[in-house]
Enzyme design. Structure first.
Site, PDB file in Angstrom:
ATOM      1  N   MET A  11      42.699  36.517  50.730  1.00 46.63           N
ATOM      2  CA  MET A  11      42.475  37.364  49.563  1.00 46.63           C
ATOM      3  C   MET A  11      43.459  36.916  48.476  1.00 46.63           C
ATOM      4  O   MET A  11      44.535  36.387  48.772  1.00 46.63           O
ATOM      5  CB  MET A  11      42.758  38.847  49.909  1.00 46.63           C
ATOM      6  N   ASP A  12      43.056  37.110  47.220  1.00 47.73           N
ATOM      7  CA  ASP A  12      43.966  36.926  46.085  1.00 47.73           C
ATOM      8  C   ASP A  12      44.409  35.485  45.884  1.00 47.73           C
ATOM      9  O   ASP A  12      45.498  35.248  45.361  1.00 47.73           O
ATOM     10  CB  ASP A  12      45.205  37.841  46.298  1.00 47.73           C
ATOM     11  N   GLU A  87      32.059  36.778  47.694  1.00 46.28           N
ATOM     12  CA  GLU A  87      32.261  37.707  48.817  1.00 46.28           C
ATOM     13  C   GLU A  87      31.293  37.330  49.953  1.00 46.28           C
ATOM     14  O   GLU A  87      30.697  38.189  50.613  1.00 46.28           O
ATOM     15  CB  GLU A  87      32.054  39.177  48.384  1.00 46.28           C
ATOM     16  N   VAL A 170      34.672  45.915  57.775  1.00 46.37           N
ATOM     17  CA  VAL A 170      34.512  45.908  56.321  1.00 46.37           C
ATOM     18  C   VAL A 170      35.045  47.200  55.716  1.00 46.37           C
ATOM     19  O   VAL A 170      34.546  48.292  56.007  1.00 46.37           O
ATOM     20  CB  VAL A 170      33.031  45.713  55.923  1.00 46.37           C
TER      21      VAL A 170
END
Ligand SMILES: Nc1ncnc2c1ncn2[C@@H]1O[C@H](COP(=O)(O)OP(=O)(O)O)[C@@H](O)[C@H]1O
Ligand SMILES: Cc1cn([C@H]2C[C@H](O)[C@@H](COP(=O)(O)O)O2)c(=O)[nH]c1=O
Length: 216
Positions: A11-12, A87, A170
């Site tokens: 992530m990120d 995603e 999720v």
């Protein structure tokens, strides 16, 4: 030759930013992309980056046939010169197979972006299928960093800064979040294994066990 490319990382690390740059560069040359996304933090039908850029996208639903969607779009006179799927970890394995078919049967490049592993360091099914099928897997070069300064390779889920290892695979969320909310933090493997987040490392450093003795 058209390709299925999987751009991955924690992530990120800039995946959505790169997706938007690819889209920008191609649309600046008159090409038209089909943009898919699912459960973006900015909301339904969006592809957004933390740098503040956002574009509209087709929100992928459960069981949606992505190959069929493109064939319908093209046969109704629509245009698509390439495909972006952000995603992509949230897509079902069958939907990744459909994206591979878009490359092979419709001769379109497909650029998929996603995190490979979840908060328990297990592959997302969609990411697993991408690793299995992609012509190329590219790990993003702008590395996110663990609180210790090492390259972050894993995603931790946190509640109140404490890493959790139970829960649904999720849960949409962000690395910046209110202290009491479910959030995420990127860590190096060593600290992910030890479940040591920035907050718990700080607390451990301040604990009386490790404070120096004073004479007073
Ligand atoms: N204020 C900022 N200034 C410069 N770069 C930033 C800033 N905020 C975020 N970024 C960059 O954006 C990256 C996150 O981009 P994003 O595309 O949203 O990531 P991803 O899709 O991989 O989760 C960060 O790793 C950082 O490099
Ligand atoms: C680790 C992990 C992440 N998620 C969610 C959290 C975010 O909504 C996305 C990742 O988005 P990004 O653009 O790459 O930052 O995935 C999740 O649902 N489950 C997990 O284990």
């Amino acid at each position: 030759m058209p390709e299925l490319v999987f751009f991955c990382g924690t992530m990120d690390c800039g995946k959505s930013t790169l997706a938007l740059q690819i889209e920008h560069n191609r649309s600046a040359r008159g090409l038209q992309g089909m943009i898919f996304s699912r459960d973006d933090r900015a909301g339904e039908g969006k592809l957004s980056s933390r740098l503040g850029l956002v574009t509209d996208a087709v929100e992928v639903g459960d069981g949606q046939d992505l190959y069929g969607y493109l064939v319908d779009h093209l046969s109704q006179g629509g245009r698509a010169d390439y495909v972006i799927a952000d995603e992509a970890q949230f897509l079902a394995p069958e939907q990744i197979d459909q994206l591979a078919r878009v490359v092979d049967d419709l001769s379109l490049d497909v650029y998929a972006f996603g995190i490979t592993t979840d908060f328990r360091s297990k592959l997302f099914p969609g990411s697993q299928r991408l690793v299995e099928l992609a012509d190329r897997v590219e790990v993003l070069q702008v590395e996110a960093l663990c609180w210790c300064g090492a390259r972050a390779t894993h995603n931790a889920r946190t509640i109140g800064g404490v890493m959790v290892v139970e829960g649904a695979q999720v849960v949409v969320g962000d690395v910046t979040h209110a202290p009491d909310e479910v959030g995420y933090e990127v860590l190096c493997r060593r600290h992910h294994r030890r479940r040591m987040t920035a907050a718990t490392a700080r607390a451990a450093a301040l604990s009386p066990d490790v404070l120096p003795m004073t004479s007073a």
